[in-house]
Design a protein around this motif. Structure first.
Motif, PDB file in Angstrom:
ATOM      1  N   LEU A  33      -2.825   5.006  -8.079  1.00 54.37           N
ATOM      2  CA  LEU A  33      -1.842   3.987  -7.692  1.00 54.37           C
ATOM      3  C   LEU A  33      -2.125   3.363  -6.324  1.00 54.37           C
ATOM      4  N   HIS A  34      -3.091   3.907  -5.602  1.00 58.99           N
ATOM      5  CA  HIS A  34      -3.362   3.404  -4.259  1.00 58.99           C
ATOM      6  C   HIS A  34      -3.884   1.971  -4.316  1.00 58.99           C
ATOM      7  N   GLU A  35      -3.407   1.135  -3.403  1.00 60.73           N
ATOM      8  CA  GLU A  35      -3.764  -0.293  -3.420  1.00 60.73           C
ATOM      9  C   GLU A  35      -5.247  -0.546  -3.179  1.00 60.73           C
ATOM     10  N   GLU A  36      -5.972   0.409  -2.580  1.00 62.20           N
ATOM     11  CA  GLU A  36      -7.395   0.224  -2.286  1.00 62.20           C
ATOM     12  C   GLU A  36      -8.315   0.817  -3.355  1.00 62.20           C
ATOM     13  N   ALA A  44      -8.943   5.102  -0.613  1.00 58.20           N
ATOM     14  CA  ALA A  44      -7.894   5.532  -1.542  1.00 58.20           C
ATOM     15  C   ALA A  44      -7.849   7.054  -1.634  1.00 58.20           C
ATOM     16  N   LEU A  45      -9.013   7.694  -1.707  1.00 55.50           N
ATOM     17  CA  LEU A  45      -9.063   9.156  -1.741  1.00 55.50           C
ATOM     18  C   LEU A  45      -8.484   9.755  -0.465  1.00 55.50           C
ATOM     19  N   LYS A  46      -8.948   9.266   0.668  1.00 58.64           N
ATOM     20  CA  LYS A  46      -8.500   9.795   1.961  1.00 58.64           C
ATOM     21  C   LYS A  46      -6.987   9.674   2.110  1.00 58.64           C
ATOM     22  N   CYS A  47      -6.471   8.494   1.879  1.00 61.69           N
ATOM     23  CA  CYS A  47      -5.031   8.266   2.018  1.00 61.69           C
ATOM     24  C   CYS A  47      -4.229   9.081   1.009  1.00 61.69           C
TER      25      CYS A  47
END
Length: 111
Positions: A33-36, A44-47
């Motif tokens: 679902l991450h915007e990146e 996206a993985l990190k966040c």
């Protein structure tokens, strides 16, 4: 879109299975679902690792849970491999019979 993606993860619970089970249930959803996720899968993985951690900490405080987890995830996007890890879990890639170093493991003596 027409880009092939695959996600794999392993979690190693410490002090119980609550954090590991929570991470296994929620991390991939946060990544997807991450915007990146399309433009910057590594971000996206990190966040998503951080968001999942924050979500579990909220649950742990509310339910007085005391477990933790380490984790390793791999996200394959097209022909690119993105690796993320937390704690002392490690990942290894073997290519044509030879080990390829992908990460520097977390060790107590490492700054």
């Amino acid at each position: 879109d027409d880009i092939d993606r695959a996600y794999f993860a392993v979690f190693d619970g410490h002090g119980g299975v609550d954090a590991a089970n929570y991470s296994a249930t929620h991390l991939h959803i946060n990544v997807g679902l991450h915007e990146e996720i399309v433009k910057n899968p590594a971000e996206a993985l990190k966040c998503s690792f951080q968001k999942t951690d924050e979500m579990f900490l909220f649950k742990a405080k509310r339910e007085k849970l005391r477990s933790g987890t380490t984790g390793v995830s791999a996200l394959i996007v097209g022909n690119k491999l993105h690796i993320a890890w937390l704690g002392d879990s490690q990942v290894m890639l073997v290519q044509q019979g030879k080990a390829v170093t992908l990460m520097e493991p977390h060790k107590p003596e490492r700054e």
